[in-house]
Scaffold this motif. Structure first.
Motif, short mmCIF file in Angstrom:
data_model
loop_
_atom_site.label_atom_id
_atom_site.label_comp_id
_atom_site.label_asym_id
_atom_site.label_seq_id
_atom_site.Cartn_x
_atom_site.Cartn_y
_atom_site.Cartn_z
N TRP A 306 -8.52 -10.97 -11.15
CA TRP A 306 -9.61 -10.00 -11.26
C TRP A 306 -9.70 -9.24 -9.94
CZ3 TRP A 306 -12.16 -8.66 -15.58
CH2 TRP A 306 -11.99 -9.50 -16.69
N PHE A 307 -9.88 -7.93 -10.05
CA PHE A 307 -9.87 -7.09 -8.86
C PHE A 307 -11.11 -6.20 -8.81
CE2 PHE A 307 -5.58 -8.42 -9.70
CZ PHE A 307 -5.09 -8.74 -8.45
N GLU A 308 -11.20 -5.40 -7.77
CA GLU A 308 -12.43 -4.68 -7.48
C GLU A 308 -12.58 -3.39 -8.29
OE1 GLU A 308 -9.99 -5.23 -4.63
OE2 GLU A 308 -10.68 -7.23 -5.23
N ASN A 309 -11.49 -2.71 -8.54
CA ASN A 309 -11.52 -1.40 -9.19
C ASN A 309 -11.37 -1.58 -10.70
OD1 ASN A 309 -11.25 1.21 -10.08
ND2 ASN A 309 -9.66 1.78 -8.61
N ALA A 310 -12.47 -1.48 -11.44
CA ALA A 310 -12.45 -1.75 -12.88
C ALA A 310 -11.50 -0.82 -13.63
CB ALA A 310 -13.86 -1.63 -13.45
N SER A 311 -11.28 0.38 -13.12
CA SER A 311 -10.41 1.32 -13.83
C SER A 311 -8.98 0.79 -13.90
CB SER A 311 -10.43 2.69 -13.15
OG SER A 311 -9.81 2.64 -11.88
N GLU A 312 -8.58 -0.07 -12.96
CA GLU A 312 -7.23 -0.61 -12.98
C GLU A 312 -7.05 -1.63 -14.10
OE1 GLU A 312 -5.63 -0.21 -8.42
OE2 GLU A 312 -6.73 -2.03 -8.95
N ALA A 313 -8.14 -2.15 -14.62
CA ALA A 313 -8.05 -3.03 -15.79
C ALA A 313 -7.89 -2.22 -17.06
CB ALA A 313 -9.29 -3.91 -15.89
N ALA A 314 -8.53 -1.06 -17.11
CA ALA A 314 -8.52 -0.24 -18.33
C ALA A 314 -7.32 0.68 -18.42
CB ALA A 314 -9.81 0.58 -18.40
N PHE A 315 -6.87 1.20 -17.27
CA PHE A 315 -5.81 2.20 -17.26
C PHE A 315 -4.62 1.71 -16.43
CE2 PHE A 315 -9.84 4.75 -17.25
CZ PHE A 315 -9.84 4.98 -18.62
N CYS A 316 -3.45 1.90 -16.99
CA CYS A 316 -2.22 1.50 -16.31
C CYS A 316 -1.54 2.76 -15.77
CB CYS A 316 -1.31 0.79 -17.32
SG CYS A 316 0.07 -0.09 -16.60
N THR A 317 -1.44 2.88 -14.45
CA THR A 317 -0.83 4.04 -13.81
C THR A 317 0.17 3.57 -12.76
OG1 THR A 317 -2.43 4.18 -11.99
CG2 THR A 317 -3.04 5.26 -14.08
N PRO A 318 1.08 4.45 -12.34
CA PRO A 318 2.00 4.05 -11.26
C PRO A 318 1.25 3.58 -10.01
CG PRO A 318 2.80 6.03 -12.32
CD PRO A 318 1.45 5.77 -12.90
N GLU A 319 0.13 4.23 -9.72
CA GLU A 319 -0.64 3.85 -8.53
C GLU A 319 -1.25 2.46 -8.67
OE1 GLU A 319 0.07 8.04 -8.83
OE2 GLU A 319 -1.02 6.73 -10.23
N SER A 320 -1.81 2.17 -9.85
CA SER A 320 -2.41 0.85 -10.05
C SER A 320 -1.34 -0.24 -10.08
CB SER A 320 -3.23 0.82 -11.34
OG SER A 320 -2.41 0.90 -12.50
N ILE A 321 -0.18 0.07 -10.66
CA ILE A 321 0.91 -0.89 -10.71
C ILE A 321 1.36 -1.26 -9.29
CG2 ILE A 321 3.35 -1.17 -11.34
CD1 ILE A 321 2.66 0.53 -13.87
N GLU A 322 1.50 -0.25 -8.45
CA GLU A 322 1.91 -0.51 -7.06
C GLU A 322 0.87 -1.36 -6.33
OE1 GLU A 322 3.41 1.82 -3.02
OE2 GLU A 322 2.73 2.98 -4.76
#
Length: 403
Positions: A306-322
């Motif tokens: 579990w992480f701080e930025n909730a959008s990274e749970a909902a959306f998969c992007t190159p930035e979130s993957i990195e």
């Protein structure tokens, strides 16, 4: 003159093509860059990790890995597995993975990258952890499919919340299992936690029936799949935190299947029972003690993704993957360097770069008090127990909660 014959439109078209080309180039270089990040981090920490592990256990250390449901936060499992991969099988061997929702998706992609021959896997299931390149490539492929703008991704997420998850993952699982090495790994070492339509049952109730088995805590952990399509549908179902999943569910088994509840925790007559007709998200990892006479002989690694930025749970992007992959690398190394084999260290603030963090990880050695070990990290999704459903063996073993 056509619309795109004007000089201004030509410039816009060139700019769009250039932007898309640069984006594709950046994405294609991301996987090698992330793997290099892991190599450098592990190379720097490896001597200290070896010393810390050798202090308390013989090497190689054999572990099972638990990945709770955390949507696309579970990309971080790629960082975990690459640390284990780079340490090598002389230091650590991975046996089983258990996961739910996004954690199950990640464990599938990890195991499907096991390149050992099926006969070798059967002879010695525990082995070097597969690398994360397949996991990273798959999540990047999905991210591209979902669109490059926030609006596109939001519309896609909204539609999936109603109609069910994208067919991308079902197609991906099915394609990967055409490889017999991948099928052998997922079948024998992949444990998929699912629930049986909890919202519908809570609202409308369900008629009690001695013929239908109801799992401990509505937590069915499917393993030892008898057919590839069973595995595909199970891993699809565990991600169905959608209106479709919670009302209709996903059918996994035929109606003629029956199972015996066995083991010292059975607590029921030995008559055969069927399973519910459909399943969805809502399962949770459990420890493996129920599959052994007393306790599992393996160490148990639990990664609370579990992480701080909730959008990274909902959306998969190159930035979130990195970002998530690197967090997985750093958190795993910190755990293996810790005297307590927990990160954050018990009694300290959970921070990353001076900011509050939510993810945590703990390694419980074989024979340790698992409740005490998991308690070190105050996990958001602790082990609540469940029912292990051996599909090929047609049997169920119940794992009580340790809490």
């Amino acid at each position: 003159m056509s619309l795109c014959d004007c000089h201004g439109c030509q410039l816009v078209c060139v700019a769009l093509v250039y932007s898309e080309t640069m984006s594709a180039t950046a994405t294609s270089s991301l996987v090698p860059r992330l793997l290099q990040y892991a190599r450098e981090k592990v190379a720097s920490a490896q001597p200290a990790i070896l010393s810390n592990l050798a202090r308390v256990t013989q090497l190689p250390l054999i572990i099972d890995v638990a990945l709770p449901g955390a949507a696309y936060f579970s990309v971080a499992a790629g960082g975990l597995c690459d640390v284990l991969y780079l340490l090598g099988e002389e230091v650590v061997k991975v046996d089983r993975f258990v996961g739910a929702s996004g954690g199950a998706c990640s464990l599938f992609l990890i195991l499907a990258n096991d390149k050992r021959a099926p006969s070798d896997q059967h002879a010695a299931p525990a082995g070097r952890c597969p690398s994360a390149d397949l996991l990273l490539e798959s999540y990047l492929e999905y991210a591209k499919l979902e669109g490059s703008s926030g609006v596109q991704r939001s519309l896609s997420a909204f539609w999936q919340a109603l109609a069910g998850v994208s067919s991308f993952w079902e197609d991906k699982y099915r394609a990967l299992l055409t490889n017999e090495a991948a099928w052998a790994a997922v079948r024998s070492r992949g444990f998929c936690a699912i629930a049986s339509r909890p919202i519908r049952q809570q609202i409308f109730g369900s008629a009690p029936s001695d013929a239908v088995y109801h799992a401990v805590g509505d937590n069915y952990i499917l393993h030892n799949f008898s057919e590839k399509e069973e595995a595909v549908q199970a891993f699809v179902a565990t991600g169905e935190a959608t209106a479709k999943g919670f009302t209709k569910g996903i059918a996994i088994l035929g109606s003629d299947r029956s199972f015996a509840v066995v083991g010292p925790q059975a607590g029921r007559p030995s008559q055969l029972r069927s399973l519910p007709a459909s399943f969805c998200d809502g399962g949770r990892p459990a420890n493996f003690d129920a599959l052994h006479d007393h306790a599992s002989p393996n160490a148990f690694l639990y990664y609370n993704t579990w992480f701080e930025n909730a959008s990274e749970a909902a959306f998969c992007t190159p930035e979130s993957i990195e970002h998530l992959y690197k967090r997985g690398v750093d958190r795993t190394i910190d755990c293996l360097l810790s005297e307590s084999f927990a990160s954050p260290t018990p009694g300290t603030l959970n921070t990353v770069a001076g900011k509050a963090a939510k993810d945590s990880i703990v390694l419980a050695l074989a024979g340790a008090d698992l409740a005490q070990e998991i308690g070190k990290i105050n996990a958001k999704s602790p082990l609540y127990g469940g029912s292990f459903v051996n599909l090929a063996g047609s049997e169920i073993r119940e794992q009580p909660s340790f809490a």
